[in-house]
Design an enzyme around this catalytic site. Structure first.
Site, PDB file in Angstrom:
ATOM      1  N   GLN A  23       0.327  -2.130  -1.961  1.00 52.89           N
ATOM      2  CA  GLN A  23       1.647  -1.535  -1.720  1.00 52.89           C
ATOM      3  C   GLN A  23       1.546  -0.014  -1.515  1.00 52.89           C
ATOM      4  O   GLN A  23       2.466   0.725  -1.853  1.00 52.89           O
ATOM      5  CB  GLN A  23       2.583  -1.853  -2.889  1.00 52.89           C
ATOM      6  CG  GLN A  23       3.113  -3.267  -2.877  1.00 52.89           C
ATOM      7  CD  GLN A  23       3.874  -3.605  -1.583  1.00 52.89           C
ATOM      8  OE1 GLN A  23       4.458  -2.732  -0.941  1.00 52.89           O
ATOM      9  NE2 GLN A  23       3.842  -4.860  -1.195  1.00 52.89           N
ATOM     10  N   SER A  24       0.443   0.427  -0.964  1.00 58.33           N
ATOM     11  CA  SER A  24       0.247   1.865  -0.773  1.00 58.33           C
ATOM     12  C   SER A  24       1.285   2.465   0.181  1.00 58.33           C
ATOM     13  O   SER A  24       1.399   2.053   1.336  1.00 58.33           O
ATOM     14  CB  SER A  24      -1.164   2.095  -0.217  1.00 58.33           C
ATOM     15  OG  SER A  24      -1.294   3.427   0.239  1.00 58.33           O
TER      16      SER A  24
END
Ligand SMILES: *Cc1c(COP(=O)(O)O)cnc(C)c1O
Length: 330
Positions: free
Chosen positions: A73-74
């Protein structure tokens, strides 16, 4: 006089400053927020400011592909995929995770943006990321690409200038506002935002203090990492800027169970600020940083009633939805 390196324009700037009136009243200190979650819709958050400088360097070197890394989920990986698409080149993201993950949040956007995605295990990410970057680069070169590597969070020398430039922007806004913020508070995940804010403050010979709330690791780790990043950034300047290690102020103690993980206090903060101010924070960064700020305002060790505090909202909204289950209990 020091001049900042070249940059491309990717973010919607300047981002607004807003008072947090009810929080200020409750905690007895003036608190404003700088809405860096407004840098864009798809490119939202702090990473785009750093990417404006990193992408300019990439394009100057003739790159046609950006390689970077991050968690599944960067925000940074997603922002890099957007930036690449916006300047008409490709992106390759090395993500910590597996193909079995549901496309959601940032990862869903990475797919929509057509980024090439390479999954690695947490162990590989921790111990082999440098060689994975080099292997990926070599593979892409074999395919005919000219790749440019952006390290985690774009928290390197060139990326630092994004937030040095943000200080310049803030300084102009303060002139209109009629007062200055003597303290800035920001989440620290890889340290580049913090490094830039401190560098910008020094470049403008300002007295303000920058406080970072770390969302992983500890104060010692980030003090060293930020100091190293600042040395790297100095390489782009023609005049040396004197920065003491003691000026790197990291407030530790709000990490909770670890990076990307929350304790109930973080979630309560996200909910409280949403309801009190209509301001949506994210659970990974800004929720923790705000938890730290509010707790420290109560403790009174770093902040007093006379301070004018600016909290930087560094974005991260897309990361809220994939952890929806955590909020069912609060
Ligand atoms: C990456 C990130 C941060 C931390 O910034 P660093 O420069 O990596 O320290 C803070 N907030 C959000 C939303 C982020 O995505």
């Amino acid at each position: 006089m020091n001049k900042l390196p070249e940059c491309v324009s990717l973010a919607h700037l300047p981002t607004p400053l807003e008072p947090l009136r009810r929080l200020s009243e409750e905690y007895g200190t003036t608190i404003y927020v700088k809405r860096d979650d407004y840098t864009g819709s798809e490119i939202s958050g702090n990473k785009v400011r750093k990417l404006e400088f990193a992408v300019a360097e990439a394009l100057n070197q003739g790159a046609d592909m950006l390689i970077t890394c991050g968690g599944l989920q960067s925000n940074h990986a997603r922002a890099t995929a957007v930036a690449a698409a916006k300047v008409g080149i490709k992106s390759c993201l090395i993500l910590r995770g597996s193909e079995q993950e549901q496309p959601d949040g940032n990862y869903l956007l990475d797919i929509l943006l057509g980024a090439q995605i390479k999954f690695v295990t947490p162990e590989q990410y921790r111990s082999e990321i440098k060689s994975i970057f080099q292997e990926t680069k070599a593979e892409l070169e074999k395919e005919g690409y000219k790749p440019y590597i952006i390290p985690e969070g774009a928290s390197n020398g060139i990326g630092t200038f994004g937030y040095a430039a943000a200080i310049e922007e803030l300084t102009k806004q303060e002139e209109e506002l009629g007062f200055t913020f003597n303290k800035i508070v920001v989440a620290v995940g890889s340290g580049g935002t913090y490094a830039g804010l401190l560098l910008g403050t020094k470049l403008h010979a300002q007295e303000r203090e920058i406080y970072g709330v770390n969302v992983c690791d500890n104060a010692e780790y980030f003090t060293s990492r930020i100091a190293t990043t600042l040395v790297e950034a100095q390489g782009y300047l023609n005049e040396k800027v004197q920065i003491e290690r003691g000026e790197i102020r990291i407030i530790d103690g709000y990490v909770g169970p670890g990076y990307g993980l929350n304790n109930p206090e973080h979630l309560e903060t996200v909910k409280k600020v949403a309801q009190l101010e209509g301001l949506i924070l994210d659970p990974v960064y800004t929720g923790k940083a705000m938890t730290g700020l509010l707790a420290e305002l109560e403790k009174g060790q770093y902040f007093t009633a006379q301070d004018k505090v600016l909290f930087i909202h560094t974005g991260g909204h897309f990361g809220l939805f994939p952890v929806r289950d955590r909020f069912s209990k609060i």
